[in-house]
Scaffold this motif. Structure first.
Motif, PDB file in Angstrom:
ATOM      1  N   PHE B 165      26.226  40.785  25.305  1.00  0.00           N
ATOM      2  CA  PHE B 165      25.824  42.182  25.462  1.00  0.00           C
ATOM      3  C   PHE B 165      24.958  42.631  24.285  1.00  0.00           C
ATOM      4  O   PHE B 165      23.871  43.195  24.468  1.00  0.00           O
ATOM      5  N   VAL B 166      25.423  42.374  23.064  1.00  0.00           N
ATOM      6  CA  VAL B 166      24.673  42.810  21.880  1.00  0.00           C
ATOM      7  C   VAL B 166      23.279  42.199  21.868  1.00  0.00           C
ATOM      8  O   VAL B 166      22.291  42.873  21.594  1.00  0.00           O
ATOM      9  N   PHE B 167      23.220  40.926  22.210  1.00  0.00           N
ATOM     10  CA  PHE B 167      21.922  40.243  22.192  1.00  0.00           C
ATOM     11  C   PHE B 167      20.930  40.927  23.135  1.00  0.00           C
ATOM     12  O   PHE B 167      19.810  41.246  22.758  1.00  0.00           O
ATOM     13  N   PHE B 168      21.374  41.149  24.366  1.00  0.00           N
ATOM     14  CA  PHE B 168      20.444  41.748  25.335  1.00  0.00           C
ATOM     15  C   PHE B 168      20.154  43.202  25.009  1.00  0.00           C
ATOM     16  O   PHE B 168      19.041  43.674  25.164  1.00  0.00           O
ATOM     17  N   TRP B 169      21.170  43.890  24.551  1.00  0.00           N
ATOM     18  CA  TRP B 169      20.974  45.276  24.156  1.00  0.00           C
ATOM     19  C   TRP B 169      19.850  45.389  23.124  1.00  0.00           C
ATOM     20  O   TRP B 169      19.002  46.259  23.184  1.00  0.00           O
ATOM     21  N   LEU B 235      23.073  37.522  14.562  1.00  0.00           N
ATOM     22  CA  LEU B 235      23.978  37.838  15.668  1.00  0.00           C
ATOM     23  C   LEU B 235      25.336  37.168  15.471  1.00  0.00           C
ATOM     24  O   LEU B 235      26.377  37.804  15.604  1.00  0.00           O
ATOM     25  N   PHE B 236      25.311  35.882  15.144  1.00  0.00           N
ATOM     26  CA  PHE B 236      26.570  35.151  15.102  1.00  0.00           C
ATOM     27  C   PHE B 236      27.303  35.285  13.775  1.00  0.00           C
ATOM     28  O   PHE B 236      28.492  35.051  13.694  1.00  0.00           O
ATOM     29  N   TYR B 237      26.573  35.633  12.728  1.00  0.00           N
ATOM     30  CA  TYR B 237      27.221  35.728  11.424  1.00  0.00           C
ATOM     31  C   TYR B 237      27.577  37.171  11.089  1.00  0.00           C
ATOM     32  O   TYR B 237      28.715  37.482  10.752  1.00  0.00           O
ATOM     33  N   GLN B 238      26.590  38.057  11.223  1.00  0.00           N
ATOM     34  CA  GLN B 238      26.844  39.422  10.768  1.00  0.00           C
ATOM     35  C   GLN B 238      27.593  40.264  11.787  1.00  0.00           C
ATOM     36  O   GLN B 238      28.508  40.987  11.432  1.00  0.00           O
ATOM     37  N   VAL B 239      27.211  40.169  13.053  1.00  0.00           N
ATOM     38  CA  VAL B 239      27.877  40.998  14.052  1.00  0.00           C
ATOM     39  C   VAL B 239      29.360  40.630  14.162  1.00  0.00           C
ATOM     40  O   VAL B 239      30.203  41.485  14.387  1.00  0.00           O
ATOM     41  N   THR B 240      29.689  39.360  13.954  1.00  0.00           N
ATOM     42  CA  THR B 240      31.098  38.949  14.016  1.00  0.00           C
ATOM     43  C   THR B 240      31.794  39.125  12.662  1.00  0.00           C
ATOM     44  O   THR B 240      32.965  38.804  12.532  1.00  0.00           O
ATOM     45  N   TYR B 241      31.075  39.568  11.669  1.00  0.00           N
ATOM     46  CA  TYR B 241      31.591  39.655  10.294  1.00  0.00           C
ATOM     47  C   TYR B 241      32.131  38.306   9.819  1.00  0.00           C
ATOM     48  O   TYR B 241      33.072  38.255   9.039  1.00  0.00           O
ATOM     49  N   ASN B 242      31.557  37.258  10.343  1.00  0.00           N
ATOM     50  CA  ASN B 242      31.971  35.896   9.990  1.00  0.00           C
ATOM     51  C   ASN B 242      33.489  35.743  10.053  1.00  0.00           C
ATOM     52  O   ASN B 242      34.104  35.071   9.233  1.00  0.00           O
ATOM     53  N   SER B 243      34.096  36.391  11.019  1.00  0.00           N
ATOM     54  CA  SER B 243      35.556  36.391  11.100  1.00  0.00           C
ATOM     55  C   SER B 243      36.076  35.040  11.599  1.00  0.00           C
ATOM     56  O   SER B 243      35.746  34.603  12.699  1.00  0.00           O
TER      57      SER B 243
END
Lengths: 505, 302, 301
Positions: B165-169, B235-243
């Motif tokens: 969703f975030v990617f397409f948004w 997208l994969f590092y920051q949006v997920t907060y590297n959790s």
């Protein structure tokens, strides 16, 4: 068809040739030191990259500094200050591509010292120091020199600030008094539990602890790789945790102590003592007075500063004794890169920076009379017309300029500021492996894989946001898959060799 | 000989290509010698050319531990991004072109490209405001409605959907610009003729618009296939907060390389990762291009 | 041929409604965060920490902007740099890109495929950070110059390939043949026929280039130390990364002291507002080229 393939080959060949020829023009930069050190010194300009906030008044102060330096060692210095990712992006690439520079900041946390040494980025300093840095050598205690030693050679002059590290808890004083908490009873992180419980019950709107992660650091060990997250530690001092033989390196994540810690952290998190968010930013809540306690790496005179900043009183309690390990010493230092054309003069400059209060304090506080005025031998106050909140030039505590023992301090600092450093140092136990520096080259593959396992499991486990019953066994297993045993045995063999060398000399 | 002949016949074309070729050599091909770093243990004293060779040692870490999972994640996410992204962007471009109000169409366009200009840090912050466990808007709503709050950043079930969703948004509005420009470039004569023949709007889209978009769709697809082993780091590092708890569904090659090397700063291993990613993309592109050439010579990349 | 309101030529009314509804929903989803960004930039720090994010701040404040404009001179200087780089860069890049794209679009040009391949190859393979740095500083001596902010991005393989595809599609070989028979030279054909016909493509590529230059902070961070050449985005990046760096290392006492001096989220958002607003204002300028029927004039003219 034939023509076509010919043309392909031709154009590729031309381009490759061009690339090699042109890049060969640039690559190498021999550090032929053409300084005639005997008699008259030729004038030189030293380029100095330091990790510090750029100041508005820098140009003005640099003029004064250069005038002074010109008289002393017939050199001028061009200081470039940067911080944060600006420094982290630029400086390593400049070193890697051999840009000319004479002095550069290096540490365990940015522009990594050990990794630079293993990539042969820095000039060895021992012989230079014998010639041009005798005073410098005497000023800095042996413990620090030991920590900077890699394979019997020193590559950086360590920052002389607090020696070692201590972990402690900072608590709101009003609440400590209100709930009659006996801070002296806190001897280890475990003793925090009843206190957190009391706070949580009495006032649920307050967050009892801003995170459990820091508390894990109170367990005294030396991290053998210098990286505080990588597996491989040894026991330090005569303390109740991690009591193992001093010689044997072990994976701290496989110990019952780590298990106990993460189970407790999970319990605290479930009970609501610690924040549930992955990226909890505590600063706003501290400012708003919504947090009771937080753990931190302590530095002398810190509590006083922090209280002033937040606007309410705080109390501090150590969690056990502190440690002096190799990576503490590498908290900061100055190296002379291989690309320096004037390593001798750079060493003379460093010698002055660490021993000459006039020069050092120009770097830290600016020009006397313009930026500050002296109150007595050690203390100063801002000069007339200087806004203390937004000064033109002032680094305050200023540790990034070398030797805190010759700095002046603002008159608001406690009178025993300098003694505090000494007390701090004396309270810390030196590690038996102080001075051991691990060479990661043989196990880079394993470390890259292990780093990933660590960043996957370590933060959630020590923060208590995931259930250790499920995640701890996975963590340990994945470390094994990534090659933790090879890492530890490589460490052990390097350590054994280092120790046998120590006893010989 | 052919070269000289060509030079005389198409001299102007050579001159036209010259500035671009010079830029290519200076900024792309000259630094290209650096790919040898992937096979070296680089030290600054010996320099790039002089450092010792280490064979394929620098590549080993890419195939250790969770390599399979990471490769799978990278590939699957990219496939979704390519296929669904194509459908969404083309559909959006056609819709924006067809709706009746010019003014509204322009307004929509402007609004839809806005998210593209937010950096990943800001995007991460915004989604954090919605998803955070203690203060997040979604959880406030959930507990208001009497449901259990969800700790999104430690629960991986939702993340494939959230990331998609975030990617397409963020990107779909921006990516549709290419197709929008393409649609507007189609000669109106075609539509006029079709209208006279009595084709309705759907038939016009089916038989004129889409076939005219074919070359650009093919090119865009080939180009994105080349990047199939690369993932959007932000997208994969920051949006997920590297959790860490989300890694099984969020870790991709780029984050693996970053997490593995950030403390070491090993240039050889970084170069190895890039070479590996590029090489796979390169092989796939050559393959795709070869197939396209068989089917439709003019649409091929080269 | 004024607006023929032929019913075949328009979307059925019902579908028109469906699409409008769909687009409105999408637009709302896209614009909400932007509004939030603007709102946070005007929210006071105290109410931000007390009440969290709000679309209508309970307590308005200009503190964030005041903090940023404390470095007023630097902002003005950075704005000049960004505008200069973006304008020069986009223009230069469009010239180089369109020339090359045209050459590659010529089916009768023998070296077209080799050149296309050489171009495409750079999209995937690159020498990496350090080798580029060595070439740019030691060989080309571009460090700390205006040109380093322009040249590395001036030729994007992606843009050339896109533009080439546009050209192949919208320009029929017959037109070029006809022009050549009339005695037109290559440059005349390029300037008078190809460029006007490629306006939508040029606008697309131009927009992409403009955005690349406008948004870039990386080249600055790597090559620029002179404060006179620091762009707006690089400034934003510096501020942001300092906040990130300090908060990540906040357990150490020295850094905690720095933390108190750094403005919170408000300032981040405010800087974003400052860089976002101009580019949103510039978009309609490009938009006018994405309108159907534009190409006819070119052919007949």
């Amino acid at each position: 068809m034939l023509h076509k393939s010919k043309a392909w080959c031709l154009s590729l060949a031309v381009i490759l040739l061009l690339s090699v020829v042109l890049s060969a023009c640039g690559g190498s930069s021999d550090s032929s030191s053409a300084t005639g050190a005997n008699g008259e010194l030729a004038p030189v300009e030293l380029v100095f990259y330091n990790y510090a906030t750029p100041m508005k008044g820098q140009e003005r102060v640099m003029q004064a500094i250069n005038k002074y330096l010109k008289e002393k060692i017939n050199a001028t210095v061009k200081v470039v200050t940067m911080e944060g990712s600006d420094f982290e992006t630029k400086v390593p690439v400049m070193l890697a591509s051999g840009q000319p520079m004479d002095i550069v900041f290096t540490s365990s946390w940015t522009n990594n010292y050990l990794s630079n040494v293993s990539k042969q980025a820095f000039t060895p300093l021992s012989s230079l120091m014998d010639k041009y840095g005798q005073d410098l050598k005497k000023t800095i205690p042996d413990t620090l020199w030991k920590g900077m030693t890699v394979k019997n050679e020193i590559y950086a002059v360590p920052s002389y600030k607090e020696v070692g590290h201590q972990v402690g808890v900072l608590m709101r004083k009003d609440m400590v008094e209100k709930y009659k908490i006996d801070t002296n009873s806190i001897k280890s992180w475990k003793d925090m539990e009843p206190i957190l419980k009391t706070v949580h019950e009495k006032d649920p709107s307050i967050l009892p602890l801003d995170g459990s992660e820091g508390m894990y650091r109170s367990i005294p060990v030396q991290h053998m790789s210098g990286d505080w997250n990588l597996p491989g530690v040894i026991n330090v001092g005569d303390q109740p945790y991690y009591k193992r033989s001093d010689d044997k390196i072990f994976d701290q994540y496989e110990t019952p102590e780590f298990k106990e810690f993460v189970e407790t952290a999970y319990r605290w998190n479930q009970a609501g003592y610690t924040p549930k968010d992955v990226e909890y930013q505590s600063e706003g809540d501290w400012k708003a007075g919504k947090v009771f306690a937080g753990s931190l790496l302590y530095a002398p005179n810190y509590v006083y500063k922090r209280s002033a900043q937040l606007g309410y009183p705080l109390v501090y309690q150590n969690l056990g004794k502190g440690v002096i390990e190799t990576s503490d010493v590498q908290g900061g230092g100055f190296a002379i890169p291989r690309s320096s054309k004037n390593p001798e003069r750079a060493m003379m400059f460093l010698n002055l920076l660490y021993t000459d209060p006039v020069l050092a304090n120009m770097f830290v506080h600016g020009i006397e009379g313009q930026d500050y005025v002296k109150v007595d031998k050690t203390f100063i106050k801002p000069a007339e017309g200087v806004d203390p909140l937004n000064p033109d030039y002032d680094y305050g505590y200023g540790w990034m300029w070398g030797n805190v023992n010759i700095f002046y301090y603002d008159q608001s600092y406690p009178k025993d500021t300098l003694e505090q450093f000494k007390v701090f140092e004396d309270n810390n136990t030196p590690s038996p492996a102080l001075g051991f520096n691990f060479d990661t080259t043989p196990v880079q593959t394993q470390i890259a894989a292990i780093n990933n396992v660590i960043s996957q499991f370590y933060p959630p486990l020590v923060r208590g946001t995931v259930n250790p019953d499920q995640y701890l066994p996975m963590f340990i297993q994945k470390l094994k898959d990534a090659g933790v045993d090879e890492l530890i045995s490589e460490m052990q063999s390097q350590y054994d060799q280092w120790k046998s060398e120590q006893t010989k000399s | 000989m052919t070269f000289l002949y060509e030079l005389r016949k198409h001299g102007a074309l050579f001159v036209m290509a010259l500035p671009a070729l010079i830029l290519l050599v200076l900024f792309n091909y000259m630094p290209m010698f650096g790919v040898i770093l992937a096979f070296k243990n680089y030290n600054f004293y010996d320099g790039i050319l002089g450092s010792p060779w280490v064979g394929f040692d620098n590549f080993k870490y890419l195939f250790k531990g969770d390599a399979w999972l990471i490769t799978r994640n990278t590939l699957l996410y990219n496939l979704v991004f390519i296929v669904i992204g194509l459908i969404l962007s083309v559909a959006l471009a056609i819709i924006l072109d067809e709706i009746r109000s010019r003014f509204l169409s322009k307004t929509y366009q402007t609004i839809l490209i806005m998210p593209y200009f937010l950096s990943w840090t800001i995007v991460a912050l915004i989604f954090y405001a919605f998803l955070s466990a203690d203060k997040g808007i979604v959880n406030q709503l959930l507990s208001y409605m009497g449901f259990h709050p969800i700790n999104f950043y430690t629960d991986m079930t939702y993340w494939p959907y959230i990331l998609i969703f975030v990617f397409f948004w963020k990107s779909v509005g921006y990516n549709s610009i290419i197709y929008l420009a393409s649609v507007t470039g189609i000669s109106p004569d075609y539509y006029e003729a079709a209208t006279i023949d009595g084709a309705n709007k759907w038939q016009q889209i089916r038989y004129i618009t889409l076939p005219c978009l074919r070359p650009i769709i093919i090119i865009m697809t080939i180009l994105s296939i080349g990047k199939i082993f690369y993932a959007d780091f932000g997208l994969f590092y920051q949006v997920t907060y590297n959790s860490g708890a989300l890694y099984p569904v969020t870790q991709v090659i780029d984050t693996y390389v970053y997490n593995g090397l950030v403390t070491m700063g090993n240039y050889g291993m970084t170069a190895a990762a890039g070479l590996y990613q590029s090489f796979v993309g390169f092989v796939l592109v050559i393959l795709t291009n070869w197939i396209v050439k068989k089917v439709d010579r003019d649409s091929a990349l080269f | 041929m004024e607006h023929t309101s032929n019913r075949f030529n328009q979307l059925p009314r019902s579908w028109n409604m469906v699409f409008h509804t769909l687009l409105t929903v999408l637009a709302v989803i896209c614009i909400i965060p932007i509004i939030l960004v603007y709102a946070i930039s005007f929210t006071s720090e105290a109410s931000l920490s007390a009440k969290g994010y709000q679309f209508w701040p309970s307590q308005w404040s200009l503190d964030a902007y005041r903090y940023i404009f404390r470095n007023g001179e630097q902002i003005v200087q950075s704005a000049y740099v960004t505008i200069g780089v973006t304008a020069m860069g986009t223009l230069f890049s469009l010239i180089v890109t369109s020339l090359f794209a045209y050459v590659l679009s010529r089916r009768d040009f023998r070296y077209r495929n080799i050149m296309a391949f050489l171009l495409f190859f750079t999209m995937l393979f690159n020498g990496g950070l350090v080798p580029s740095y060595i070439v740019n500083t030691n060989v080309l001596h571009l460090a700390d110059t205006f040109w380093i902010l322009i040249l590395p991005y001036s030729l994007s393989a992606f843009n050339v390939i896109i533009l080439r595809t546009f050209m192949q599609q919208s320009i029929e070989t017959a037109i070029l043949e006809a022009a050549r028979i009339d005695g037109a030279g290559e440059w005349y054909i390029f300037g008078r026929i190809v460029l006007p016909l490629s306006k939508p493509g040029l606008a697309t590529v131009g927009l992409f280039t403009l955005v690349t230059y406008w948004n870039d902070w990386f080249l600055g961070q790597l090559y620029i130390t002179n404060p006179k050449l620091v762009s707006l985005q690089y400034m934003l990046m510096k501020l942001q990364s300092n906040i990130d760096f300090v908060t990540n290392n906040a357990t150490s006492a020295t850094n905690n002291m720095l933390l108190a001096q750094i403005p919170a989220e408000g300032a981040r958002m405010a800087i974003l507002v400052i860089v976002l607003t101009p580019i949103l204002c510039a978009y309609p300028f490009f938009q006018k080229y994405f309108v159907k029927g534009l190409t006819i004039g070119g052919i007949k003219g």
